[in-house]
Scaffold this motif. Structure first.
Motif, short mmCIF file in Angstrom:
data_model
loop_
_atom_site.label_atom_id
_atom_site.label_comp_id
_atom_site.label_asym_id
_atom_site.label_seq_id
_atom_site.Cartn_x
_atom_site.Cartn_y
_atom_site.Cartn_z
N GLY A 85 -9.34 -4.98 2.59
CA GLY A 85 -8.51 -5.68 1.62
C GLY A 85 -7.03 -5.58 1.93
N SER A 86 -6.59 -4.43 2.39
CA SER A 86 -5.18 -4.26 2.76
C SER A 86 -4.79 -5.20 3.88
N HIS A 87 -5.68 -5.33 4.88
CA HIS A 87 -5.39 -6.25 5.98
C HIS A 87 -5.30 -7.69 5.50
N VAL A 88 -6.24 -8.08 4.65
CA VAL A 88 -6.24 -9.46 4.16
C VAL A 88 -5.01 -9.73 3.29
N LEU A 89 -4.71 -8.83 2.37
CA LEU A 89 -3.55 -9.00 1.50
C LEU A 89 -2.26 -9.06 2.30
N TRP A 90 -2.11 -8.13 3.24
CA TRP A 90 -0.91 -8.08 4.08
C TRP A 90 -0.83 -9.33 4.96
N LEU A 93 -2.19 -12.35 4.65
CA LEU A 93 -1.91 -13.60 3.94
C LEU A 93 -0.47 -13.63 3.44
N HIS A 94 0.02 -12.49 2.98
CA HIS A 94 1.39 -12.43 2.45
C HIS A 94 2.43 -12.69 3.53
N PHE A 95 2.23 -12.09 4.70
CA PHE A 95 3.23 -12.21 5.77
C PHE A 95 2.88 -13.27 6.80
N GLY A 96 1.76 -13.95 6.63
CA GLY A 96 1.42 -15.03 7.53
C GLY A 96 0.86 -14.60 8.87
N SER A 97 0.45 -13.33 8.99
CA SER A 97 -0.11 -12.87 10.26
C SER A 97 -1.60 -13.18 10.36
N MET A 98 -2.19 -13.61 9.25
CA MET A 98 -3.58 -14.05 9.23
C MET A 98 -3.64 -15.48 8.71
N ASP A 99 -4.29 -16.36 9.43
CA ASP A 99 -4.48 -17.72 8.95
C ASP A 99 -5.51 -17.72 7.82
N MET A 100 -5.35 -18.65 6.91
CA MET A 100 -6.28 -18.76 5.80
C MET A 100 -7.65 -19.19 6.28
N ARG A 101 -8.66 -18.58 5.68
CA ARG A 101 -10.04 -18.95 5.93
C ARG A 101 -10.77 -18.98 4.59
#
Length: 213
Positions: free
Chosen positions: A166-171, A173-181
């Motif tokens: 969850g920390s990875h996903v929250l971080w 999405l917030h900072f844009g380092s993970m694309d939305m899926r």
């Protein structure tokens, strides 16, 4: 400030509010640990000889629980879940397949893929067999499917694996380092409703605000 060598608390938490220490603090709040925090600055604070005796990597977060040193966020989450079994944050031993799988998937392929992409490291198609995660798109698609299949990463119930994932996903999405899926936004909303997450986040936000004065 000298690092604590002893404390009335059973747990010492070495961190910086602007670090992965936020993950460990969330987990500490989930288990209700009585902990003493030691805030370390980047540079001299984390690389002091005193702290390097505790963690030779000179990295936070690091916790000392009952005299035992635990580093690495995934390990801290798993350790604390076992150290506080009454909190029910780890499945029973015969039901830990998904728990271990996704905890270490996120500590390995997910984090490596995100960091490499953020650093501009491009893995060519003929190099994918050399890296554990294959490629960035595959990692996100794989996690997305799991989050569509169950409300939490290891099944129907929240576990310590969700603190880390969850920390990875929250971080991300917030900072844009993970694309939305598909499934990411709903999962992020679900885990961020945890009271322990809110309490931990408030502590770190207040520490950051104090440092910026």
């Amino acid at each position: 400030m000298p690092l604590s060598q002893s404390t009335d608390c059973n747990t010492i938490f070495y961190t910086n509010p602007q670090s992965r220490g936020q993950i460990a603090r969330w987990m500490l709040e989930e288990v209700g640990a009585d902990y003493r925090q030691e805030i370390l600055e980047y540079g001299a604070g984390m690389k002091s000889q005193e702290f390097l005796k505790i963690n030779p990597m000179g990295k936070v977060p690091t916790i000392v629980h009952g005299g035992k040193v635990i580093t690495e966020c995934a390990a801290i989450c798993a350790y604390l879940a076992d150290a506080f079994p009454e909190k029910g944050l780890a499945p029973s031993l015969d039901n830990r397949a998904d728990y271990y799988r996704w905890l270490f998937f996120s500590a390995g392929p997910l984090e490596a893929a995100i960091v490499n992409r953020s650093l501009g490291v491009e893995v060519k198609a003929d190099q994918e067999r050399m890296v554990g995660y294959g490629n960035y798109e595959l990692v996100l698609d794989t996690l997305s499917q799991q989050l569509l299949d169950s409300p939490y990463v290891a099944g129907e119930h929240f576990t310590a694996a969700d603190v880390y994932v969850g920390s990875h996903v929250l971080w991300g999405l917030h900072f844009g380092s993970m694309d939305m899926r598909p499934g990411f936004e709903e999962y992020a909303a679900r885990v961020s409703e945890r009271q322990a997450y809110k309490a931990a986040k408030l502590i770190d936000e207040e520490l950051i605000a104090e440092r910026e004065k």
